[in-house]
Write a protein that holds these residues in place. Structure first.
Motif, PDB file in Angstrom:
ATOM      1  N   ALA A 175       0.860  -1.211   0.093  1.00  0.00           N
ATOM      2  CA  ALA A 175      -0.043   0.116   0.221  1.00  0.00           C
ATOM      3  C   ALA A 175       0.693   1.301   0.271  1.00  0.00           C
ATOM      4  N   PHE A 176       2.069   1.227   0.387  1.00  0.00           N
ATOM      5  CA  PHE A 176       3.247   2.292   0.277  1.00  0.00           C
ATOM      6  C   PHE A 176       3.528   2.709  -0.986  1.00  0.00           C
ATOM      7  N   HIS A 177       3.456   1.645  -2.037  1.00  0.00           N
ATOM      8  CA  HIS A 177       4.041   2.034  -3.316  1.00  0.00           C
ATOM      9  C   HIS A 177       3.434   2.896  -4.180  1.00  0.00           C
ATOM     10  N   ARG A 178       3.933   4.038  -4.566  1.00  0.00           N
ATOM     11  CA  ARG A 178       3.392   5.026  -5.253  1.00  0.00           C
ATOM     12  C   ARG A 178       2.339   5.819  -4.522  1.00  0.00           C
ATOM     13  N   SER A 179       2.119   5.776  -3.411  1.00  0.00           N
ATOM     14  CA  SER A 179       0.960   6.570  -2.481  1.00  0.00           C
ATOM     15  C   SER A 179       1.654   7.504  -1.355  1.00  0.00           C
ATOM     16  N   PRO A 180       0.761   8.315  -0.939  1.00  0.00           N
ATOM     17  CA  PRO A 180       1.232   9.162   0.101  1.00  0.00           C
ATOM     18  C   PRO A 180       1.044   8.729   1.611  1.00  0.00           C
ATOM     19  N   LEU A 181       0.709   7.481   1.560  1.00  0.00           N
ATOM     20  CA  LEU A 181       0.425   6.804   3.044  1.00  0.00           C
ATOM     21  C   LEU A 181       1.486   7.024   4.056  1.00  0.00           C
ATOM     22  N   GLU A 182       2.600   6.730   3.513  1.00  0.00           N
ATOM     23  CA  GLU A 182       3.895   7.195   4.732  1.00  0.00           C
ATOM     24  C   GLU A 182       3.697   8.282   5.376  1.00  0.00           C
ATOM     25  N   GLU A 183       3.640   9.470   4.251  1.00  0.00           N
ATOM     26  CA  GLU A 183       3.685  10.923   4.522  1.00  0.00           C
ATOM     27  C   GLU A 183       2.548  11.229   5.358  1.00  0.00           C
ATOM     28  N   GLN A 184       1.276  10.817   4.860  1.00  0.00           N
ATOM     29  CA  GLN A 184       0.120  11.213   5.665  1.00  0.00           C
ATOM     30  C   GLN A 184       0.259  10.469   7.046  1.00  0.00           C
ATOM     31  N   LEU A 185       0.649   9.169   7.369  1.00  0.00           N
ATOM     32  CA  LEU A 185       0.789   8.657   8.538  1.00  0.00           C
ATOM     33  C   LEU A 185       1.611   9.623   9.661  1.00  0.00           C
ATOM     34  N   LYS A 186       2.734  10.108   9.034  1.00  0.00           N
ATOM     35  CA  LYS A 186       3.757  10.727   9.875  1.00  0.00           C
ATOM     36  C   LYS A 186       3.529  12.025  10.150  1.00  0.00           C
ATOM     37  N   ALA A 187       2.654  12.814   9.154  1.00  0.00           N
ATOM     38  CA  ALA A 187       2.152  14.090   9.240  1.00  0.00           C
ATOM     39  C   ALA A 187       1.073  14.091  10.502  1.00  0.00           C
ATOM     40  N   THR A 188       0.486  13.044  10.827  1.00  0.00           N
ATOM     41  CA  THR A 188      -0.504  12.911  11.599  1.00  0.00           C
ATOM     42  C   THR A 188       0.077  12.401  13.041  1.00  0.00           C
ATOM     43  N   GLY A 189       1.190  11.977  13.172  1.00  0.00           N
ATOM     44  CA  GLY A 189       1.722  11.720  14.110  1.00  0.00           C
ATOM     45  C   GLY A 189       1.300   9.822  14.289  1.00  0.00           C
ATOM     46  N   ARG A 190       1.071   9.363  13.397  1.00  0.00           N
ATOM     47  CA  ARG A 190       0.691   7.812  13.411  1.00  0.00           C
ATOM     48  C   ARG A 190       1.787   6.952  13.038  1.00  0.00           C
ATOM     49  N   ASN A 191       2.153   6.032  13.858  1.00  0.00           N
ATOM     50  CA  ASN A 191       3.378   5.102  13.498  1.00  0.00           C
ATOM     51  C   ASN A 191       3.000   3.616  13.778  1.00  0.00           C
ATOM     52  N   GLN A 192       1.609   3.486  13.817  1.00  0.00           N
ATOM     53  CA  GLN A 192       1.014   2.059  13.915  1.00  0.00           C
ATOM     54  C   GLN A 192       0.089   1.926  12.903  1.00  0.00           C
ATOM     55  N   LEU A 193       0.001   0.792  12.010  1.00  0.00           N
ATOM     56  CA  LEU A 193      -0.943   0.380  11.191  1.00  0.00           C
ATOM     57  C   LEU A 193      -1.475  -0.766  11.322  1.00  0.00           C
ATOM     58  N   ILE A 194      -3.031  -0.768  11.501  1.00  0.00           N
ATOM     59  CA  ILE A 194      -3.810  -2.066  11.749  1.00  0.00           C
ATOM     60  C   ILE A 194      -4.231  -2.469  10.334  1.00  0.00           C
ATOM     61  N   ILE A 195      -3.916  -3.887   9.872  1.00  0.00           N
ATOM     62  CA  ILE A 195      -4.027  -4.232   8.662  1.00  0.00           C
ATOM     63  C   ILE A 195      -5.158  -5.261   8.447  1.00  0.00           C
ATOM     64  N   THR A 196      -6.211  -4.966   7.487  1.00  0.00           N
ATOM     65  CA  THR A 196      -7.244  -5.772   7.764  1.00  0.00           C
ATOM     66  C   THR A 196      -7.491  -5.868   5.709  1.00  0.00           C
ATOM     67  N   GLY A 197      -8.247  -7.031   5.545  1.00  0.00           N
ATOM     68  CA  GLY A 197      -8.498  -6.956   4.122  1.00  0.00           C
ATOM     69  C   GLY A 197      -8.112  -8.470   3.252  1.00  0.00           C
ATOM     70  N   VAL A 198      -7.868  -8.236   2.153  1.00  0.00           N
ATOM     71  CA  VAL A 198      -7.319  -9.210   1.157  1.00  0.00           C
ATOM     72  C   VAL A 198      -5.992  -8.954   0.254  1.00  0.00           C
ATOM     73  N   TYR A 199      -5.382  -9.838  -0.175  1.00  0.00           N
ATOM     74  CA  TYR A 199      -5.203 -11.451   0.164  1.00  0.00           C
ATOM     75  C   TYR A 199      -4.234 -11.218   1.226  1.00  0.00           C
ATOM     76  N   ALA A 200      -4.287 -11.999   2.426  1.00  0.00           N
ATOM     77  CA  ALA A 200      -3.146 -11.970   3.664  1.00  0.00           C
ATOM     78  C   ALA A 200      -2.038 -12.114   3.131  1.00  0.00           C
TER      79      ALA A 200
END
Length: 285
Positions: free
Chosen positions: A128-153
């Motif tokens: 989910a981090f590839h070519r996406s702003p996920l890391e930057e958005q998490l860090k900008a909001t002080g988030r350093n934990q990621l709860i992962i759900t969905g498919v495919y495991a």
């Protein structure tokens, strides 16, 4: 080359949990929820009305509800319906054209439809981090934990967890809020993450006490699940106010941990606050 038709299997239970190498705990002030690739296209490989997937969706819905109530941001990944050969690149060799041949199945499943406060990330590769702003958005909001759900495991979810770990973001794989090609591959992904890149947990570990302590607490739990702005009376049918079957399934799974006889059918038979409080206020035997 394409994803095969998939068969349901028994979701992992507490007895299947691998030994976690780390003892991290989820902190609502540091966490974000990721709902990974829960699109009609990917869920469709199990066919319609698959009980296993209904339970996975119910568990994700319960976690999403908890996150909404605790100001935990919710992220989604979703492959776009139009992908050029350059965008898909090696994915074409491994999986064929994928979703590009089924654009009508691009949307997130109805029971997990994002709202205006959620973030939907365009998904290009397994992580989910590839070519996406996920890391930057998490860090900008002080988030350093990621709860992962969905498919495919064992594909995108496991890869995202490992990628998160390499970015100093603590990943939590929710064992019974994931689905996979098979139980063996599902358990393999859990074992890998528990020993190499994160922590594996069950849905129930992340949710608060399962049974409300009063009818007012029950009402406070139910109101955010309704579509109507008007509040129902205690004896009014909650379905008429927009309570859907997936949310009822999530409630039944949660309350069954205290009252073992509660199931979806019991809740749907008389879906009122009065009836449900009668069930929940019984003495636990």
């Amino acid at each position: 080359m394409a994803i095969p038709k998939l068969q349901a299997y028994a979701l992992p239970t507490a007895s299947d949990m691998p030994d976690n190498k780390v003892s991290w705990t989820v902190d609502p002030a540091r966490a974000a929820l990721l709902i990974h690739d829960m699109q009609d296209y990917f869920i469709g490989f199990w066919g319609e009305n698959c009980p296993m997937m209904e339970q996975v969706i119910a568990n994700i819905a319960a976690l999403r509800q908890y996150c909404k109530q605790h100001n935990i941001p919710v992220y989604y990944t979703a492959q776009p319906k139009e992908q050029s050969d350059d965008d898909r690149a090696l994915l074409n060799d491994m999986w064929g054209p994928g979703l590009t041949r089924s654009p009508e199945q691009q949307k997130i499943v109805d029971a997990l439809t994002p709202d205006e406060s959620d973030t939907v990330l365009v998904k290009w590769r397994y992580s989910a981090f590839h070519r996406s702003p996920l890391e930057e958005q998490l860090k900008a909001t002080g988030r350093n934990q990621l709860i992962i759900t969905g498919v495919y495991a064992h594909i995108g979810c496991m890869t995202t967890a490992t990628d998160a770990f390499m970015r100093d973001i603590q990943p939590f794989m929710v064992a019974d809020a994931l689905a996979d090609f098979s139980r063996e591959e599902h358990l393999m992904a859990l074992n890998y993450v528990a020993g190499r890149s994160g922590r594996v947990v069950m849905t129930e570990e992340l949710l608060p006490a399962p049974v409300p302590k009063s009818k007012d607490a029950l009402r406070a739990l139910i109101l955010p699940l309704l579509d109507e702005s008007d509040e129902p009376l205690d004896d009014e049918n909650l379905i008429d106010y927009g309570l859907d079957s997936v949310r009822m399934m999530a409630l039944a799974a949660r309350w069954r941990k205290v009252h073992g006889d509660i199931d979806f059918v019991m809740l749907a038979k008389n879906p009122t606050l009065d009836a449900w409080w009668t069930l929940l206020s019984r003495e636990v035997k």
